[in-house]
Design a protein around this motif. Structure first.
Motif, PDB file in Angstrom:
ATOM      1  N   VAL A 207       0.234  -1.343  -0.272  1.00 49.61           N
ATOM      2  CA  VAL A 207       0.179  -0.046  -0.093  1.00 49.61           C
ATOM      3  C   VAL A 207       0.967   1.035  -0.247  1.00 49.61           C
ATOM      4  O   VAL A 207       1.822   1.263   0.895  1.00 49.61           O
ATOM      5  CB  VAL A 207      -0.882  -0.091   1.028  1.00 49.61           C
ATOM      6  N   ASP A 208       0.659   2.438  -0.600  1.00 49.52           N
ATOM      7  CA  ASP A 208       0.773   3.408  -0.503  1.00 49.52           C
ATOM      8  C   ASP A 208       0.097   5.184  -0.150  1.00 49.52           C
ATOM      9  O   ASP A 208      -0.842   4.896  -1.071  1.00 49.52           O
ATOM     10  CB  ASP A 208       1.416   3.511  -2.239  1.00 49.52           C
ATOM     11  N   GLY A 209       0.224   5.589   0.477  1.00 55.61           N
ATOM     12  CA  GLY A 209      -0.740   6.291   1.246  1.00 55.61           C
ATOM     13  C   GLY A 209       0.179   7.345   0.427  1.00 55.61           C
ATOM     14  O   GLY A 209       1.538   7.170  -0.332  1.00 55.61           O
ATOM     15  N   MET A 210      -1.087   7.953   0.026  1.00 58.18           N
ATOM     16  CA  MET A 210      -0.582   9.005  -0.644  1.00 58.18           C
ATOM     17  C   MET A 210      -0.321  10.654  -0.264  1.00 58.18           C
ATOM     18  O   MET A 210      -0.630  11.267   0.231  1.00 58.18           O
ATOM     19  CB  MET A 210      -2.197  10.013  -1.328  1.00 58.18           C
ATOM     20  N   GLY A 211       1.145  10.461  -0.988  1.00 54.80           N
ATOM     21  CA  GLY A 211       1.379  11.493  -0.836  1.00 54.80           C
ATOM     22  C   GLY A 211       0.945  12.989  -1.003  1.00 54.80           C
ATOM     23  O   GLY A 211       0.062  12.975  -2.431  1.00 54.80           O
ATOM     24  N   GLY A 212       1.055  14.096  -0.427  1.00 50.70           N
ATOM     25  CA  GLY A 212       0.728  15.191  -0.749  1.00 50.70           C
ATOM     26  C   GLY A 212      -1.125  15.412  -0.251  1.00 50.70           C
ATOM     27  O   GLY A 212      -2.101  16.242  -0.182  1.00 50.70           O
ATOM     28  N   HIS A 213      -1.528  13.916   0.460  1.00 49.70           N
ATOM     29  CA  HIS A 213      -2.218  14.319   1.483  1.00 49.70           C
ATOM     30  C   HIS A 213      -1.623  13.949   2.444  1.00 49.70           C
ATOM     31  O   HIS A 213      -1.279  13.588   3.028  1.00 49.70           O
ATOM     32  CB  HIS A 213      -3.491  12.858   0.746  1.00 49.70           C
ATOM     33  N   GLN A 214      -2.770  14.442   3.415  1.00 47.65           N
ATOM     34  CA  GLN A 214      -2.895  14.114   5.349  1.00 47.65           C
ATOM     35  C   GLN A 214      -2.565  12.726   5.674  1.00 47.65           C
ATOM     36  O   GLN A 214      -3.911  12.162   4.664  1.00 47.65           O
ATOM     37  CB  GLN A 214      -3.743  15.105   6.096  1.00 47.65           C
ATOM     38  N   HIS A 215      -1.678  12.612   6.669  1.00 47.69           N
ATOM     39  CA  HIS A 215      -1.876  11.287   7.189  1.00 47.69           C
ATOM     40  C   HIS A 215      -1.768   9.738   6.206  1.00 47.69           C
ATOM     41  O   HIS A 215      -2.416   9.145   6.065  1.00 47.69           O
ATOM     42  CB  HIS A 215      -2.747  11.133   7.768  1.00 47.69           C
TER      43      HIS A 215
ATOM     44  N   ILE B 217     -13.022   6.930   5.326  1.00 48.97           N
ATOM     45  CA  ILE B 217     -13.332   7.506   4.588  1.00 48.97           C
ATOM     46  C   ILE B 217     -14.141   8.266   6.107  1.00 48.97           C
ATOM     47  O   ILE B 217     -14.379   9.454   6.433  1.00 48.97           O
ATOM     48  CB  ILE B 217     -14.155   7.837   3.610  1.00 48.97           C
ATOM     49  N   ALA B 218     -14.774   7.518   7.095  1.00 45.89           N
ATOM     50  CA  ALA B 218     -15.433   8.049   7.851  1.00 45.89           C
ATOM     51  C   ALA B 218     -14.399   8.616   8.628  1.00 45.89           C
ATOM     52  O   ALA B 218     -14.503   9.172   9.812  1.00 45.89           O
ATOM     53  CB  ALA B 218     -15.638   6.795   8.287  1.00 45.89           C
ATOM     54  N   ARG B 219     -12.860   7.876   8.823  1.00 46.53           N
ATOM     55  CA  ARG B 219     -11.856   8.203   9.745  1.00 46.53           C
ATOM     56  C   ARG B 219     -11.420   9.800   9.388  1.00 46.53           C
ATOM     57  O   ARG B 219     -11.546  10.596   9.986  1.00 46.53           O
ATOM     58  CB  ARG B 219     -10.598   6.857   9.677  1.00 46.53           C
ATOM     59  N   SER B 220     -11.192  10.003   8.072  1.00 46.67           N
ATOM     60  CA  SER B 220     -10.758  11.255   7.680  1.00 46.67           C
ATOM     61  C   SER B 220     -12.076  12.032   7.805  1.00 46.67           C
ATOM     62  O   SER B 220     -12.290  13.421   8.404  1.00 46.67           O
ATOM     63  CB  SER B 220     -10.853  11.269   6.036  1.00 46.67           C
ATOM     64  N   SER B 221     -13.373  11.854   8.071  1.00 43.82           N
ATOM     65  CA  SER B 221     -14.936  12.210   7.913  1.00 43.82           C
ATOM     66  C   SER B 221     -14.583  13.736  10.074  1.00 43.82           C
ATOM     67  O   SER B 221     -15.032  14.449   9.676  1.00 43.82           O
ATOM     68  CB  SER B 221     -15.840  11.927   7.862  1.00 43.82           C
ATOM     69  N   GLY B 222     -13.631  12.493  10.033  1.00 41.36           N
ATOM     70  CA  GLY B 222     -13.876  12.946  11.537  1.00 41.36           C
ATOM     71  C   GLY B 222     -12.219  14.352  12.563  1.00 41.36           C
ATOM     72  O   GLY B 222     -12.338  14.534  12.779  1.00 41.36           O
ATOM     73  N   LEU B 223     -11.690  14.457  10.961  1.00 44.80           N
ATOM     74  CA  LEU B 223     -10.665  15.183  10.958  1.00 44.80           C
ATOM     75  C   LEU B 223     -10.784  16.306  10.590  1.00 44.80           C
ATOM     76  O   LEU B 223     -11.549  16.683  10.073  1.00 44.80           O
ATOM     77  CB  LEU B 223      -9.487  14.552  10.247  1.00 44.80           C
ATOM     78  N   SER B 224      -9.949  17.575  11.767  1.00 43.90           N
ATOM     79  CA  SER B 224     -10.328  19.199  11.259  1.00 43.90           C
ATOM     80  C   SER B 224      -9.779  19.545  10.023  1.00 43.90           C
ATOM     81  O   SER B 224      -9.951  20.479   9.470  1.00 43.90           O
ATOM     82  CB  SER B 224      -9.634  20.062  12.178  1.00 43.90           C
ATOM     83  N   GLU B 225      -8.673  18.740   8.897  1.00 44.04           N
ATOM     84  CA  GLU B 225      -8.068  19.047   8.202  1.00 44.04           C
ATOM     85  C   GLU B 225      -9.064  18.434   6.816  1.00 44.04           C
ATOM     86  O   GLU B 225     -10.388  17.746   7.219  1.00 44.04           O
ATOM     87  CB  GLU B 225      -6.794  18.470   7.955  1.00 44.04           C
ATOM     88  N   SER B 226      -9.172  19.363   5.797  1.00 40.27           N
ATOM     89  CA  SER B 226      -9.840  19.596   5.042  1.00 40.27           C
ATOM     90  C   SER B 226      -9.526  18.058   4.391  1.00 40.27           C
ATOM     91  O   SER B 226     -10.819  17.816   3.345  1.00 40.27           O
ATOM     92  CB  SER B 226     -10.165  20.645   4.027  1.00 40.27           C
ATOM     93  N   ARG B 227      -8.248  18.011   3.913  1.00 46.51           N
ATOM     94  CA  ARG B 227      -7.586  17.222   2.694  1.00 46.51           C
ATOM     95  C   ARG B 227      -8.512  15.609   3.567  1.00 46.51           C
ATOM     96  O   ARG B 227      -7.832  15.632   4.422  1.00 46.51           O
ATOM     97  CB  ARG B 227      -6.481  16.957   2.231  1.00 46.51           C
ATOM     98  N   PRO B 228      -8.366  14.301   2.943  1.00 43.40           N
ATOM     99  CA  PRO B 228      -8.727  12.998   3.061  1.00 43.40           C
ATOM    100  C   PRO B 228      -7.587  12.349   3.402  1.00 43.40           C
ATOM    101  O   PRO B 228      -6.494  12.759   2.401  1.00 43.40           O
ATOM    102  CB  PRO B 228      -9.706  12.467   2.951  1.00 43.40           C
ATOM    103  N   MET B 229      -7.293  11.313   3.569  1.00 41.99           N
ATOM    104  CA  MET B 229      -6.117  10.299   4.220  1.00 41.99           C
ATOM    105  C   MET B 229      -7.010   9.122   3.159  1.00 41.99           C
ATOM    106  O   MET B 229      -7.799   8.667   3.036  1.00 41.99           O
ATOM    107  CB  MET B 229      -6.069   9.899   5.284  1.00 41.99           C
ATOM    108  N   GLY B 230      -5.817   9.264   2.137  1.00 36.50           N
ATOM    109  CA  GLY B 230      -5.794   7.835   0.669  1.00 36.50           C
ATOM    110  C   GLY B 230      -4.518   7.121   0.371  1.00 36.50           C
ATOM    111  O   GLY B 230      -2.917   7.381   0.991  1.00 36.50           O
ATOM    112  N   THR B 231      -4.601   6.052  -0.349  1.00 40.68           N
ATOM    113  CA  THR B 231      -3.432   5.602  -0.434  1.00 40.68           C
ATOM    114  C   THR B 231      -4.474   4.345  -1.694  1.00 40.68           C
ATOM    115  O   THR B 231      -5.049   4.309  -1.740  1.00 40.68           O
ATOM    116  CB  THR B 231      -3.054   4.409   0.810  1.00 40.68           C
ATOM    117  N   THR B 232      -2.962   3.942  -1.984  1.00 41.61           N
ATOM    118  CA  THR B 232      -3.675   2.710  -3.205  1.00 41.61           C
ATOM    119  C   THR B 232      -3.470   1.239  -2.336  1.00 41.61           C
ATOM    120  O   THR B 232      -3.555   1.319  -1.382  1.00 41.61           O
ATOM    121  CB  THR B 232      -2.979   2.921  -4.643  1.00 41.61           C
ATOM    122  N   ILE B 233      -4.274   0.410  -3.288  1.00 45.70           N
ATOM    123  CA  ILE B 233      -3.336  -1.049  -2.539  1.00 45.70           C
ATOM    124  C   ILE B 233      -3.456  -1.957  -3.903  1.00 45.70           C
ATOM    125  O   ILE B 233      -3.850  -2.243  -4.962  1.00 45.70           O
ATOM    126  CB  ILE B 233      -4.999  -1.862  -1.903  1.00 45.70           C
TER     127      ILE B 233
END
Length: 235
Positions: free
Chosen positions: A33-41, A75-91
């Motif tokens: 899995v590759d957490g998306m660079g440019g996105h938070q977390h 998606i649910a976890r991102s919705s609870g964050l204060s940052e506007s950009r979501p957490m993303g990853t490939t798999i």
């Protein structure tokens, strides 16, 4: 019987490794899995996806169902964050039962199969440039240097559940066949022909082959994290 090698490297230009992976011959589950660079977390997203798929498959879920549930959880976890950009990853994931395998992917981490002396890509990048290549508007060579080559059309934690397209391939592992899972830190740096040359070597162990692949990536620009898992079926 499966022999496998695995490894990851931060690369030469990054300070953090947002890639991660899992390899378990007992469970028959292998994934990168590759957490998306440019996105938070990005690191959190990739670790969450890895752990979520492992937990779901261990509990008896299919690979596709596990990936779908992880997407919803991210998606649910991102919705609870204060940052506007979501957490993303490939798999890119493979499940092996006996000689049969199931491969599933979202994003541009890839799955290759090597057999009978040739390497073929099982996965299909969910990216803008891949769509342009398929439409005949770009060549493969042009796609490698296109400024939008890293822009994805599908990603876990980003794509709405009803729009998520999980790539899927199934097959049988013949004697001596190999399967390679890798992030774009490898494929952006090393052409498929060179990857195939390393994967197809019979004079080195699977772990040595993975080490060579990572060194090849670092021998280029090494601008991204790089991760690979190589599976080899017994002859």
């Amino acid at each position: 019987m499966i022999e496998f090698g695995h490894g990851t490297h931060t690369g030469l230009r990054r300070t953090r490794n947002e890639d991660t992976y899992y390899a378990d011959a007992g469970l028959g589950l292998f994934l990168v899995v590759d957490g998306m660079g440019g996105h938070q977390h990005g690191e959190v997203a990739s670790a969450t996806a890895r752990d979520g798929v492992v937990a779901q498959v261990t509990a008896g879920q299919s690979l596709v169902d596990a990936i779908q549930r992880v997407n919803e959880a991210l998606i649910a976890r991102s919705s609870g964050l204060s940052e506007s950009r979501p957490m993303g990853t490939t798999i890119a994931a493979i499940r092996i039962v006996g000689r049969s395998y199931e491969a599933a992917w979202v994003g541009d981490s890839r799955i290759y199969r090597w057999q009978h002396g040739s390497l073929e890509r099982l996965s299909h990048d969910h990216s803008i440039v891949e769509a342009l290549v398929e439409a005949g508007e770009l060549t493969e060579a042009q796609a490698r240097t296109h400024p939008q080559r890293s822009v994805l059309t599908q990603a876990l934690g980003i794509t709405a559940p009803e729009q998520l397209h999980i790539g899927l391939a199934r097959g049988e592992l013949s004697s001596g066949a190999r399967l390679l899972l890798c992030t774009d830190g490898l494929t952006d740096e090393v052409v498929d022909a060179r990857i195939g040359g390393i994967v197809g070597r019979t004079d080195i162990a699977a772990q040595e082959a993975v080490d060579h692949l990572i060194l090849e990536a670092l021998g280029g620009t090494g601008r991204d994290n790089v991760t690979a898992i190589l599976l080899r079926a017994a002859g």
